[in-house]
Design a protein around this motif. Structure first.
Motif, PDB file in Angstrom:
ATOM      1  N   ARG A 160       0.754  -1.271   0.096  1.00  0.00           N
ATOM      2  CA  ARG A 160       0.092  -0.133  -0.074  1.00  0.00           C
ATOM      3  C   ARG A 160       0.719   1.136  -0.018  1.00  0.00           C
ATOM      4  NH1 ARG A 160      -4.349  -1.223  -2.518  1.00  0.00           N
ATOM      5  NH2 ARG A 160      -5.753  -2.738  -1.222  1.00  0.00           N
ATOM      6  N   ALA A 161       1.928   1.324   0.776  1.00  0.00           N
ATOM      7  CA  ALA A 161       2.798   2.446   0.685  1.00  0.00           C
ATOM      8  C   ALA A 161       3.343   2.691  -0.808  1.00  0.00           C
ATOM      9  CB  ALA A 161       3.916   2.066   1.530  1.00  0.00           C
ATOM     10  N   ALA A 162       3.790   1.430  -1.573  1.00  0.00           N
ATOM     11  CA  ALA A 162       4.254   1.830  -2.843  1.00  0.00           C
ATOM     12  C   ALA A 162       3.261   2.339  -3.577  1.00  0.00           C
ATOM     13  CB  ALA A 162       4.676   0.296  -3.261  1.00  0.00           C
ATOM     14  N   GLU A 163       1.855   1.587  -3.529  1.00  0.00           N
ATOM     15  CA  GLU A 163       0.923   2.357  -4.328  1.00  0.00           C
ATOM     16  C   GLU A 163       0.635   3.565  -4.189  1.00  0.00           C
ATOM     17  OE1 GLU A 163      -3.807   1.105  -4.904  1.00  0.00           O
ATOM     18  OE2 GLU A 163      -3.032   1.156  -3.014  1.00  0.00           O
ATOM     19  N   THR A 164       0.540   4.027  -2.821  1.00  0.00           N
ATOM     20  CA  THR A 164       0.336   5.458  -2.516  1.00  0.00           C
ATOM     21  C   THR A 164       1.364   6.461  -3.210  1.00  0.00           C
ATOM     22  OG1 THR A 164      -0.586   4.833  -0.418  1.00  0.00           O
ATOM     23  CG2 THR A 164       0.267   7.330  -0.831  1.00  0.00           C
ATOM     24  N   LEU A 165       2.813   6.061  -3.241  1.00  0.00           N
ATOM     25  CA  LEU A 165       3.930   6.776  -3.803  1.00  0.00           C
ATOM     26  C   LEU A 165       3.624   6.807  -5.254  1.00  0.00           C
ATOM     27  CD1 LEU A 165       6.848   5.533  -1.662  1.00  0.00           C
ATOM     28  CD2 LEU A 165       5.860   7.836  -1.468  1.00  0.00           C
ATOM     29  N   ALA A 166       3.250   5.474  -6.062  1.00  0.00           N
ATOM     30  CA  ALA A 166       3.301   5.468  -7.249  1.00  0.00           C
ATOM     31  C   ALA A 166       2.277   6.363  -7.937  1.00  0.00           C
ATOM     32  CB  ALA A 166       3.128   4.173  -7.638  1.00  0.00           C
ATOM     33  N   ARG A 167       1.141   6.484  -7.167  1.00  0.00           N
ATOM     34  CA  ARG A 167       0.191   7.488  -7.466  1.00  0.00           C
ATOM     35  C   ARG A 167       0.648   8.819  -7.600  1.00  0.00           C
ATOM     36  NH1 ARG A 167      -5.443   4.795  -4.736  1.00  0.00           N
ATOM     37  NH2 ARG A 167      -5.778   3.142  -6.249  1.00  0.00           N
ATOM     38  N   ALA A 168       1.354   9.188  -6.606  1.00  0.00           N
ATOM     39  CA  ALA A 168       1.923  10.405  -6.703  1.00  0.00           C
ATOM     40  C   ALA A 168       2.976  11.014  -7.688  1.00  0.00           C
ATOM     41  CB  ALA A 168       2.329  10.882  -5.569  1.00  0.00           C
ATOM     42  N   GLY A 169       3.383   9.891  -8.643  1.00  0.00           N
ATOM     43  CA  GLY A 169       4.149  10.040  -9.549  1.00  0.00           C
ATOM     44  C   GLY A 169       5.693   9.619  -9.299  1.00  0.00           C
ATOM     45  N   LEU A 170       5.981   9.130  -7.835  1.00  0.00           N
ATOM     46  CA  LEU A 170       7.358   8.665  -7.728  1.00  0.00           C
ATOM     47  C   LEU A 170       7.440   7.215  -8.158  1.00  0.00           C
ATOM     48  CD1 LEU A 170       7.679   9.964  -4.095  1.00  0.00           C
ATOM     49  CD2 LEU A 170       8.594  10.815  -6.284  1.00  0.00           C
ATOM     50  N   VAL A 171       8.726   6.679  -8.170  1.00  0.00           N
ATOM     51  CA  VAL A 171       8.760   5.252  -8.725  1.00  0.00           C
ATOM     52  C   VAL A 171       9.532   4.683  -7.257  1.00  0.00           C
ATOM     53  CG1 VAL A 171       9.874   3.453 -10.088  1.00  0.00           C
ATOM     54  CG2 VAL A 171       9.124   5.851 -10.936  1.00  0.00           C
ATOM     55  N   PRO A 172       8.956   4.189  -6.379  1.00  0.00           N
ATOM     56  CA  PRO A 172       9.651   3.633  -5.289  1.00  0.00           C
ATOM     57  C   PRO A 172      10.248   2.377  -5.346  1.00  0.00           C
ATOM     58  CG  PRO A 172       7.438   3.004  -5.277  1.00  0.00           C
ATOM     59  CD  PRO A 172       7.458   3.970  -6.334  1.00  0.00           C
ATOM     60  N   ARG A 178      -0.627   3.204   3.873  1.00  0.00           N
ATOM     61  CA  ARG A 178      -0.960   4.535   3.007  1.00  0.00           C
ATOM     62  C   ARG A 178      -0.745   5.714   3.993  1.00  0.00           C
ATOM     63  NH1 ARG A 178      -5.785   1.529   2.030  1.00  0.00           N
ATOM     64  NH2 ARG A 178      -6.861   2.329   3.791  1.00  0.00           N
ATOM     65  N   LEU A 179      -0.700   5.706   5.347  1.00  0.00           N
ATOM     66  CA  LEU A 179      -0.398   6.803   6.107  1.00  0.00           C
ATOM     67  C   LEU A 179       1.315   7.067   6.221  1.00  0.00           C
ATOM     68  CD1 LEU A 179      -2.702   6.098   9.122  1.00  0.00           C
ATOM     69  CD2 LEU A 179      -2.761   8.222   7.558  1.00  0.00           C
ATOM     70  N   ALA A 180       2.025   6.108   6.400  1.00  0.00           N
ATOM     71  CA  ALA A 180       3.362   6.265   6.041  1.00  0.00           C
ATOM     72  C   ALA A 180       3.575   6.973   4.888  1.00  0.00           C
ATOM     73  CB  ALA A 180       4.008   4.902   6.332  1.00  0.00           C
ATOM     74  N   ALA A 181       3.166   6.500   3.828  1.00  0.00           N
ATOM     75  CA  ALA A 181       3.538   7.087   2.238  1.00  0.00           C
ATOM     76  C   ALA A 181       3.059   8.393   2.270  1.00  0.00           C
ATOM     77  CB  ALA A 181       3.226   6.245   1.251  1.00  0.00           C
ATOM     78  N   SER A 182       1.923   8.781   2.933  1.00  0.00           N
ATOM     79  CA  SER A 182       1.497   9.843   2.829  1.00  0.00           C
ATOM     80  C   SER A 182       2.068  11.099   3.629  1.00  0.00           C
ATOM     81  CB  SER A 182      -0.162   9.960   3.062  1.00  0.00           C
ATOM     82  OG  SER A 182      -0.967   9.312   2.226  1.00  0.00           O
ATOM     83  N   ALA A 183       2.560  10.606   4.603  1.00  0.00           N
ATOM     84  CA  ALA A 183       3.264  11.303   5.473  1.00  0.00           C
ATOM     85  C   ALA A 183       4.734  11.721   4.623  1.00  0.00           C
ATOM     86  CB  ALA A 183       3.824  10.778   7.058  1.00  0.00           C
ATOM     87  N   CYS A 184       5.361  10.630   3.904  1.00  0.00           N
ATOM     88  CA  CYS A 184       6.556  11.076   3.443  1.00  0.00           C
ATOM     89  C   CYS A 184       6.389  11.828   2.164  1.00  0.00           C
ATOM     90  CB  CYS A 184       6.979   9.570   2.639  1.00  0.00           C
ATOM     91  SG  CYS A 184       8.606   9.502   1.810  1.00  0.00           S
ATOM     92  N   GLY A 194       6.795  17.869   0.038  1.00  0.00           N
ATOM     93  CA  GLY A 194       6.225  18.728  -0.443  1.00  0.00           C
ATOM     94  C   GLY A 194       4.847  18.462  -1.311  1.00  0.00           C
ATOM     95  N   TYR A 195       4.586  17.410  -1.437  1.00  0.00           N
ATOM     96  CA  TYR A 195       3.332  16.921  -2.158  1.00  0.00           C
ATOM     97  C   TYR A 195       1.946  17.192  -1.329  1.00  0.00           C
ATOM     98  CZ  TYR A 195       6.499  14.198  -5.174  1.00  0.00           C
ATOM     99  OH  TYR A 195       7.394  13.858  -6.334  1.00  0.00           O
ATOM    100  N   ALA A 196       1.110  17.434  -2.176  1.00  0.00           N
ATOM    101  CA  ALA A 196      -0.320  17.651  -1.589  1.00  0.00           C
ATOM    102  C   ALA A 196      -1.105  16.535  -1.229  1.00  0.00           C
ATOM    103  CB  ALA A 196      -1.037  18.683  -2.550  1.00  0.00           C
TER     104      ALA A 196
END
Length: 456
Positions: free
Chosen positions: A15-27, A316-322, A327-329
């Motif tokens: 879930r962390a990987a999914e959250t980061l990928a949706r923001a445009g990062l490649v974890p 999800r929360l950890a990835a969102s905090a990251c 600086g991501y919304a």
């Protein structure tokens, strides 16, 4: 673009990987498993004939959805994945990793640790013999290979995993001779009420599994010893809640007292720890969203035992905090929803801890001949003999007495050792301190440590 390294591909890591990928990062995801899923949603090899429903029960749809999501991200190139790989330690913002390609160094800007949980074990006289496993090992063998580790199996310990593994083994056709729970029914009733108030459906499902065990299940027992011969276990000696002696023939034993957070890498990453009286364990310090320190984030059972659903939310929360720190919304509505869910999971976990307590009294009354450290063969009596020289401090006892110095690095004996140190010194277990993690956190061949490939 910032490089985010995720360690672990269980529910939290996925879930962390999914959250980061949706923001445009490649974890970058590093995982010890051959395929993503973690322990709870462990995936068998290709061609395995048992369907997901048989492997995961009521959680089959959740497991399939997570597996599908991760595979789709992998095919789309949204993540970089290193399976069958272990992080051995860190040097600054670089992780040393061993895997199919040998030693690799991967640099990162942020680190999300989703290291999951492992069996919480307590010593029983005779547990050092071959044929005595952890509950997690029995479950892995069943899920990954369709194997029951014995023809007549005794399961002993306490916690939801005890009931779950017994249910899974019987459903697969294995012969379970007895399910022996050290938690008294009185504690289970109080903790179970808290569990039901937080997650009624999950609690009801567990009770149904328990009912299905029938007379195989015994609560409030005392485990006297595991009798073993040249071929391994042959009987479990135990006493029921009325102190009546029983001998149950068997050829395999699986032990476990719920779960404990896997924290070795968290320690090496420089995260501070606090003693948890609830879990009788040192747990890493992090805020409600998983922020620890120095760009390190924690997710899932490696931060505290919350189960698979809680791990997804925590991931999800950890990835969102990251992302927020980068600086991501971040949508506040999603964050608030997940925070409420996580609070409910924590209330449920508190009920589990109350219902299935750590068997401190059982450990304090072990005979001196009982092996405490299976790796080094150190007995309770030998640990006691070390105290006058070492003092009541876990790391000094380790240095002088070798308890916790073997292959598992204290993962299986640290809590029992601290309990015995506390009993002998007349202090609380927390005052004995905690064993410091040492790299490499997994055994690695010297040949690998001598060669390194730089990927970052």
């Amino acid at each position: 673009m910032s490089r985010v390294l995720i360690v672990g591909a269980g529910p939290a890591g996925m879930r962390a990987a999914e959250t980061l990928a949706r923001a445009g990062l490649v974890p970058i995801v590093v995982d010890e498993g051959a395929r993503a899923g973690g322990q709870i949603y462990r995936r068998p090899p290709d061609g395995f004939i048992r369907p997901p429903k048989a492997l995961y029960g009521a959680e089959a749809k959740k497991a399939a959805a997570l597996h599908r999501m991760f595979e789709e991200m992998l095919r789309a190139g949204l993540i970089t994945y290193h399976p069958q790989s272990s992080v051995l330690g860190f040097s600054g913002n670089t992780a040393q990793i061993t895997g199919p390609e040998g030693m690799t160094a991967i640099g990162f800007d942020r680190l999300i640790l989703a290291t999951g949980a492992m069996d919480r074990l307590a010593p029983v006289p005779g547990w050092q013999h071959a044929g005595v496993y952890s509950l997690g090992a029995a479950q892995i063998a069943l899920k990954a290979q369709g194997v029951a580790l014995g023809r007549r199996i005794v399961l002993a310990g306490s916690g939801p995993l005890l009931t779950l593994v017994a249910h899974q083994l019987r459903k697969a056709g294995a012969n379970v001779a007895a399910v022996l729970d050290t938690a008294p029914l009185s504690a289970q009733a109080v903790g179970g009420l808290r569990m039901a108030m937080a997650r009624p459906l999950v609690t009801a499902r567990g009770l149904a599994m328990r009912a299905g065990l029938g007379r195989l299940y015994h609560a409030g027992v005392r485990l006297d010893r595991i009798e073993a011969g040249d071929d391994g276990p042959c009987a479990m000696h135990w006493r029921d809640a009325r102190n009546r002696s029983h001998v149950t023939p068997c050829d395999a034993v699986a032990l476990g007292w719920h779960l404990q957070a896997e924290t070795a890498l968290t320690d090496l990453a420089g995260v501070a720890f606090d003693w948890s009286g609830t879990w009788a364990q040192w747990l890493p310090r992090a805020d409600a969203e998983g922020r620890a320190s120095g760009g390190v984030y924690l997710a899932g059972d490696g931060m505290g035992i919350l189960g698979a659903d809680g791990a997804e939310v925590a991931g999800r929360l950890a990835a969102s905090a990251c992302l927020a720190d980068l600086g991501y919304a971040i949508p506040l509505r999603n964050r608030g929803r997940d925070m409420r869910r996580l609070a409910r999971m924590r209330r449920f976990a508190g009920g589990v801890a109350r219902a299935f307590p750590w068997p401190a009294e059982m450990i304090r009354n072990l005979p001196d001949s009982t092996v405490i450290c299976r790796c080094e063969g150190i007995t309770a009596g030998e640990l006691g003999d070390t105290l006058p020289l070492a003092g009541a401090e876990a790391n000094r006892v380790k240095s002088l007495g070798r308890i916790g110095m073997g292959r598992c690095q204290g993962r299986y004996c640290q809590r029992a050792g601290a309990e015995l140190i506390a009993a002998l010194a007349g202090i609380a277990p927390a005052q004995a301190g905690r064993l410091r993690a040492q790299p490499p956190v997994r055994p690695a061949p010297i040949s690998l440590l001598c060669s390194e490939t730089d990927n970052g």
